[in-house]
Scaffold this active site. Structure first.
Site, PDB file in Angstrom:
ATOM      1  N   ASP A  79       0.843  -1.192   0.000  1.00 14.99           N
ATOM      2  CA  ASP A  79       0.000   0.000   0.000  1.00 14.99           C
ATOM      3  C   ASP A  79       0.883   1.248   0.000  1.00 14.99           C
ATOM      4  O   ASP A  79       1.840   1.344   0.784  1.00 14.99           O
ATOM      5  CB  ASP A  79      -0.867  -0.052   1.271  1.00 14.99           C
ATOM      6  CG  ASP A  79      -1.965   0.980   1.277  1.00 14.99           C
ATOM      7  OD1 ASP A  79      -2.452   1.336   0.189  1.00 14.99           O
ATOM      8  OD2 ASP A  79      -2.354   1.416   2.387  1.00 14.99           O
ATOM      9  N   SER A 102     -12.718   3.478   5.017  1.00  9.31           N
ATOM     10  CA  SER A 102     -13.206   3.009   6.325  1.00  9.31           C
ATOM     11  C   SER A 102     -14.491   3.700   6.751  1.00  9.31           C
ATOM     12  O   SER A 102     -14.689   4.893   6.492  1.00  9.31           O
ATOM     13  CB  SER A 102     -12.159   3.287   7.421  1.00  9.31           C
ATOM     14  OG  SER A 102     -11.204   2.271   7.473  1.00  9.31           O
ATOM     15  N   ASP A 126       2.608   5.160  -5.404  1.00  6.49           N
ATOM     16  CA  ASP A 126       1.852   6.382  -5.154  1.00  6.49           C
ATOM     17  C   ASP A 126       2.700   7.602  -5.508  1.00  6.49           C
ATOM     18  O   ASP A 126       3.468   8.109  -4.696  1.00  6.49           O
ATOM     19  CB  ASP A 126       1.424   6.424  -3.678  1.00  6.49           C
ATOM     20  CG  ASP A 126       0.650   7.693  -3.353  1.00  6.49           C
ATOM     21  OD1 ASP A 126       0.440   8.515  -4.275  1.00  6.49           O
ATOM     22  OD2 ASP A 126       0.252   7.855  -2.188  1.00  6.49           O
TER      23      ASP A 126
HETATM   24  P1  13P Z   1      -8.829   4.483   5.947  1.00  6.08           P
HETATM   25  O1  13P Z   1      -8.042   5.469   6.746  1.00  6.08           O
HETATM   26  O2  13P Z   1     -10.181   5.028   5.582  1.00  6.08           O
HETATM   27  O3  13P Z   1      -8.925   3.156   6.587  1.00  6.08           O
HETATM   28  O4  13P Z   1      -8.064   4.283   4.545  1.00  6.08           O
HETATM   29  C1  13P Z   1      -7.005   3.365   4.456  1.00  6.08           C
HETATM   30  C2  13P Z   1      -6.306   3.464   3.162  1.00  6.08           C
HETATM   31  O5  13P Z   1      -6.722   4.113   2.214  1.00  6.08           O
HETATM   32  C3  13P Z   1      -5.052   2.700   3.049  1.00  6.08           C
HETATM   33  O6  13P Z   1      -4.423   2.919   1.836  1.00  6.08           O
HETATM   34  O1  G3H Z   2      -3.067   4.745   3.756  1.00  5.81           O
HETATM   35  C1  G3H Z   2      -2.699   4.695   4.901  1.00  5.81           C
HETATM   36  C2  G3H Z   2      -2.845   3.460   5.698  1.00  5.81           C
HETATM   37  O2  G3H Z   2      -3.852   3.632   6.651  1.00  5.81           O
HETATM   38  C3  G3H Z   2      -1.542   3.034   6.292  1.00  5.81           C
HETATM   39  O3  G3H Z   2      -1.173   3.829   7.361  1.00  5.81           O
HETATM   40  O4  G3H Z   2       1.294   4.235   7.120  1.00  5.81           O
HETATM   41  O5  G3H Z   2       0.180   4.284   9.375  1.00  5.81           O
HETATM   42  O6  G3H Z   2       0.482   2.137   8.155  1.00  5.81           O
HETATM   43  P1  G3H Z   2       0.291   3.628   8.043  1.00  5.81           P
HETATM   44 ZN    ZN Z   3      -4.536   4.910   1.145  1.00  9.92          ZN
END
Ligand code: 13P
Ligand code: G3H
Ligand code: ZN
Length: 309
Positions: free
Chosen positions: A84, A214, A106
């Protein structure tokens, strides 16, 4: 590991056709990872396990990849393993080496041409290794936010179509009013469905990704606040708004915050109600089950992916 993982590109193409979305759930602990798999098994839904760079650093990608291998073997539904918000090619190489079969690059913080150049470089590298790539165009922001986050940060549909063509990405994260975290909207939740509609019209059948997906589960927030925490004024994505987006080309929805809230609320509740118990198996076991139920609820009500796995 990779022969056990399912191809996220196929999962997302099927989701567009079926008008549902695959949930990409972030995790940082073994319990949360197992809860996501359990939830997917019980909802009979495909699922994507997602890990951010900070999550990787917390858990160690090499160590984690071995644990994930065992978790994926327990899955009775399609599972992909996804990076991610990857920020550069070095990180993409690191996770592909340990078995991730899906990555996000990204470059949304870069100028348009620089984003294209970085994304194309990652696509070339990943595709040679059978790994699917998600790009991002536009900056996530609340629709009610101030001038810094005005409509200029929403994804431009024409640019999105060109970005997809020039980079060869397999899916694209867009900005239509969602934001990360537990405080998404200042007023009523709103999304730019017109922008989403136009992107889907320009690239029919192409999987669109919604970050910041979320909800703000009231029960979990109440537990946090009743049992010693302080999370005030949280807002999230209502289930029906996510579901509406899945009817319009959104094939992957990211969720992290709602699982964090659920996990934390459950641990606080358990420890408060059982002050003499100091066995992590008990309180983490309880929290894991609550996260499993939250994942199932998301798949059933917001994603529409239950029964598709
Ligand atoms: P939320 O903060 O809405 O859970 O989004 C998570 C997200 O987009 C991770 O890439
Ligand atoms: O997009 C963001 C996700 O919620 C990941 O967050 O970098 O704190 O793991 P993090
Ligand atoms: Zn995200």
């Amino acid at each position: 590991m990779s022969q056990k993982l399912s191809d996220a590109k196929v999962m997302l193409r099927e989701a567009v056709l079926g008008k549902y979305a695959v949930g990409a759930f972030n995790f940082t602990s073994i319990e949360i990872m197992r809860a996501i798999i359990d939830g997917a098994n019980r909802a009979k839904s495909p699922v994507i396990l997602a890990m951010s760079e900070s999550g990787l650093r917390f858990a160690s990608s090499n160590y984690l990849s071995k644990v994930i291998k065992a978790a994926v073997e327990e899955a009775k539904v399609p599972v992909a393993l996804h990076l991610d918000h990857g920020k550069d090619l070095a990180l993409v190489k690191e996770v592909i080496k340990v078995g991730f079969n899906s990555v996000m690059i990204d470059g949304s913080f870069l100028a348009y041409e620089d984003n294209i150049a970085l994304t194309k470089k990652v696509v070339d590298y990943a595709h040679e290794r059978g790994v699917q790539v998600e790009g991002e165009l536009g900056v996530l922001a609340g629709i009610e936010d101030d001038v810094k986050h005005d409509t200029g940060t929403f994804t431009d549909p024409e640019q999105a179509a060109e970005f997809i063509r020039r980079t060869g990405v397999d899916s694209l994260a867009i900005a239509i009013g969602t934001s990360h975290g537990a405080f998404k909207f200042k007023g009523e939740p709103k999304l730019k469905y017109d922008v989403l509609q136009e992107i889907s019209r320009l690239v029919p059948g192409f999987p669109i990704v919604l970050h910041g997906g979320s909800s703000a589960p009231q029960d979990a927030i109440d537990k946090i606040n009743i049992y010693g925490g302080k999370v005030i004024g949280a807002t999230g994505m209502p289930d029906e708004m996510v579901r509406k987006a899945t009817q319009m080309g959104v094939a992957k929805v990211n969720a992290d915050t709602e699982l964090r809230l659920t996990y934390t609320g459950a641990i606080r509740e358990y420890l408060y109600r059982n002050p003499t118990n100091f066995n992590p198996r008990d309180y983490l076991g309880y929290a894991k089950e609550q996260v499993t139920l939250q994942v199932m609820d998301k798949m059933e009500k917001a994603l529409g992916s239950a029964g598709r796995g």
